[in-house]
Design a protein around this motif. Structure first.
Motif, PDB file in Angstrom:
ATOM      1  N   LEU A 135       7.813  -5.622  -5.423  1.00 33.41           N
ATOM      2  CA  LEU A 135       8.574  -4.966  -4.501  1.00 33.41           C
ATOM      3  C   LEU A 135       8.620  -6.247  -3.634  1.00 33.41           C
ATOM      4  N   TYR A 136       9.507  -6.074  -3.323  1.00 33.04           N
ATOM      5  CA  TYR A 136      10.273  -6.956  -2.377  1.00 33.04           C
ATOM      6  C   TYR A 136      10.845  -6.780  -0.995  1.00 33.04           C
ATOM      7  N   PRO A 137      10.900  -7.066  -0.056  1.00 29.59           N
ATOM      8  CA  PRO A 137      10.989  -6.394   1.108  1.00 29.59           C
ATOM      9  C   PRO A 137      12.342  -6.626   1.795  1.00 29.59           C
ATOM     10  N   GLU A 138      13.016  -5.400   2.189  1.00 31.51           N
ATOM     11  CA  GLU A 138      14.032  -5.405   2.434  1.00 31.51           C
ATOM     12  C   GLU A 138      14.840  -6.833   3.253  1.00 31.51           C
ATOM     13  N   ASN A 139      14.211  -6.742   4.280  1.00 34.45           N
ATOM     14  CA  ASN A 139      14.416  -8.076   4.747  1.00 34.45           C
ATOM     15  C   ASN A 139      13.182  -8.587   5.472  1.00 34.45           C
ATOM     16  N   PRO A 140      13.226 -10.250   4.011  1.00 35.07           N
ATOM     17  CA  PRO A 140      11.803 -11.052   4.017  1.00 35.07           C
ATOM     18  C   PRO A 140      11.909 -12.352   4.892  1.00 35.07           C
ATOM     19  N   ASN A 141      12.676 -12.481   5.573  1.00 40.96           N
ATOM     20  CA  ASN A 141      13.028 -13.551   6.845  1.00 40.96           C
ATOM     21  C   ASN A 141      12.031 -12.694   7.562  1.00 40.96           C
ATOM     22  N   ALA A 142      11.928 -11.138   8.233  1.00 40.79           N
ATOM     23  CA  ALA A 142      11.368 -10.377   9.481  1.00 40.79           C
ATOM     24  C   ALA A 142       9.661 -10.094   8.516  1.00 40.79           C
ATOM     25  N   LYS A 143       9.410 -10.512   7.870  1.00 35.02           N
ATOM     26  CA  LYS A 143       8.233 -10.144   6.718  1.00 35.02           C
ATOM     27  C   LYS A 143       7.489 -11.568   6.511  1.00 35.02           C
ATOM     28  N   SER A 144       5.651 -11.771   6.651  1.00 36.73           N
ATOM     29  CA  SER A 144       4.707 -12.576   6.150  1.00 36.73           C
ATOM     30  C   SER A 144       4.172 -12.387   4.857  1.00 36.73           C
ATOM     31  N   TYR A 145       5.370 -12.011   4.020  1.00 37.40           N
ATOM     32  CA  TYR A 145       4.713 -11.253   2.112  1.00 37.40           C
ATOM     33  C   TYR A 145       5.962 -11.509   2.036  1.00 37.40           C
ATOM     34  N   THR A 146       6.417 -12.395   0.554  1.00 33.09           N
ATOM     35  CA  THR A 146       6.844 -12.274  -0.301  1.00 33.09           C
ATOM     36  C   THR A 146       7.488 -11.218  -1.071  1.00 33.09           C
ATOM     37  N   MET A 147       5.954 -10.991  -1.947  1.00 31.88           N
ATOM     38  CA  MET A 147       6.062 -10.180  -2.923  1.00 31.88           C
ATOM     39  C   MET A 147       4.866  -9.250  -2.550  1.00 31.88           C
ATOM     40  N   ILE A 148       4.768  -7.602  -3.243  1.00 34.59           N
ATOM     41  CA  ILE A 148       3.940  -6.846  -3.432  1.00 34.59           C
ATOM     42  C   ILE A 148       3.949  -6.299  -4.784  1.00 34.59           C
ATOM     43  N   LYS A 149       2.479  -6.895  -5.147  1.00 33.10           N
ATOM     44  CA  LYS A 149       2.443  -6.298  -6.921  1.00 33.10           C
ATOM     45  C   LYS A 149       1.731  -5.330  -7.025  1.00 33.10           C
ATOM     46  N   LEU A 150       1.919  -3.966  -7.582  1.00 35.07           N
ATOM     47  CA  LEU A 150       1.035  -2.967  -8.143  1.00 35.07           C
ATOM     48  C   LEU A 150       1.194  -3.098  -9.494  1.00 35.07           C
ATOM     49  N   LYS A 151      -0.533  -3.284  -9.371  1.00 34.33           N
ATOM     50  CA  LYS A 151      -0.524  -3.141 -11.076  1.00 34.33           C
ATOM     51  C   LYS A 151      -1.115  -1.286 -11.469  1.00 34.33           C
ATOM     52  N   ILE A 152      -0.403  -1.299 -12.627  1.00 33.78           N
ATOM     53  CA  ILE A 152      -0.646  -0.042 -12.611  1.00 33.78           C
ATOM     54  C   ILE A 152      -1.376   0.700 -14.650  1.00 33.78           C
ATOM     55  N   ASP A 153      -2.133   0.942 -15.321  1.00 36.14           N
ATOM     56  CA  ASP A 153      -3.147   1.502 -15.919  1.00 36.14           C
ATOM     57  C   ASP A 153      -1.924   2.778 -16.589  1.00 36.14           C
ATOM     58  N   LYS A 154      -1.854   1.745 -18.066  1.00 37.08           N
ATOM     59  CA  LYS A 154      -0.721   2.579 -18.610  1.00 37.08           C
ATOM     60  C   LYS A 154      -0.840   3.922 -19.192  1.00 37.08           C
ATOM     61  N   ALA A 155      -2.441   3.678 -19.254  1.00 34.29           N
ATOM     62  CA  ALA A 155      -2.821   4.814 -20.033  1.00 34.29           C
ATOM     63  C   ALA A 155      -2.762   6.345 -19.683  1.00 34.29           C
ATOM     64  N   ASN A 156      -3.521   6.192 -18.072  1.00 39.59           N
ATOM     65  CA  ASN A 156      -3.206   7.303 -17.269  1.00 39.59           C
ATOM     66  C   ASN A 156      -2.211   7.243 -15.774  1.00 39.59           C
ATOM     67  N   SER A 157      -1.701   6.189 -15.777  1.00 36.39           N
ATOM     68  CA  SER A 157      -1.246   5.929 -15.204  1.00 36.39           C
ATOM     69  C   SER A 157      -1.276   5.624 -13.634  1.00 36.39           C
ATOM     70  N   ARG A 158      -2.618   5.799 -13.476  1.00 33.54           N
ATOM     71  CA  ARG A 158      -3.022   4.768 -12.429  1.00 33.54           C
ATOM     72  C   ARG A 158      -3.280   3.713 -11.864  1.00 33.54           C
ATOM     73  N   LEU A 159      -2.932   3.269 -10.119  1.00 30.39           N
ATOM     74  CA  LEU A 159      -3.170   2.132  -9.891  1.00 30.39           C
ATOM     75  C   LEU A 159      -4.353   1.847 -10.021  1.00 30.39           C
ATOM     76  N   THR A 160      -4.494   0.293 -10.136  1.00 37.61           N
ATOM     77  CA  THR A 160      -6.025  -0.317 -10.302  1.00 37.61           C
ATOM     78  C   THR A 160      -5.880  -1.318  -9.161  1.00 37.61           C
ATOM     79  N   SER A 161      -4.711  -2.331  -8.826  1.00 38.61           N
ATOM     80  CA  SER A 161      -4.491  -3.409  -7.851  1.00 38.61           C
ATOM     81  C   SER A 161      -3.326  -3.165  -7.361  1.00 38.61           C
TER      82      SER A 161
END
Length: 85
Positions: A12-38
């Motif tokens: 996930l990338y911010p719509e306005n990157p200059n206004a944020k303190s981060y460049t990206m948010i990474k979601l890791k999802i278990d493919k077997a049960n579609s659960r967010l893991t990290s």
């Protein structure tokens, strides 16, 4: 892949990157049960934050009052900053 498990990664990338303190948010999802893991937030300052979910309880009933701020429960001499838009 991690050992025998397979995951989806969603970046996930911010719509306005200059206004944020981060460049990206990474979601890791278990493919077997579609659960967010990290969730990993990649900071512009070189510091990354990682939240790993070790337990997930779906459909837990939560009272609306848990999400309501009641200023009467706090001392009168504190300053309350409402930072909602």
């Amino acid at each position: 892949k991690n050992n025998s498990e397979t995951f989806y990664q969603i970046d996930l990338y911010p719509e306005n990157p200059n206004a944020k303190s981060y460049t990206m948010i990474k979601l890791k999802i278990d493919k077997a049960n579609s659960r967010l893991t990290s969730v990993k937030m990649v900071g512009k300052d070189g510091i990354d934050y990682l939240i790993e979910l070790t337990q997930f309880k779906p459909n837990v009933k939560v009272a609306d009052s848990m999400f309501t701020f009641d200023p009467k429960k706090y001392p009168k001499n504190i300053e309350i900053n409402d930072m909602r838009d």
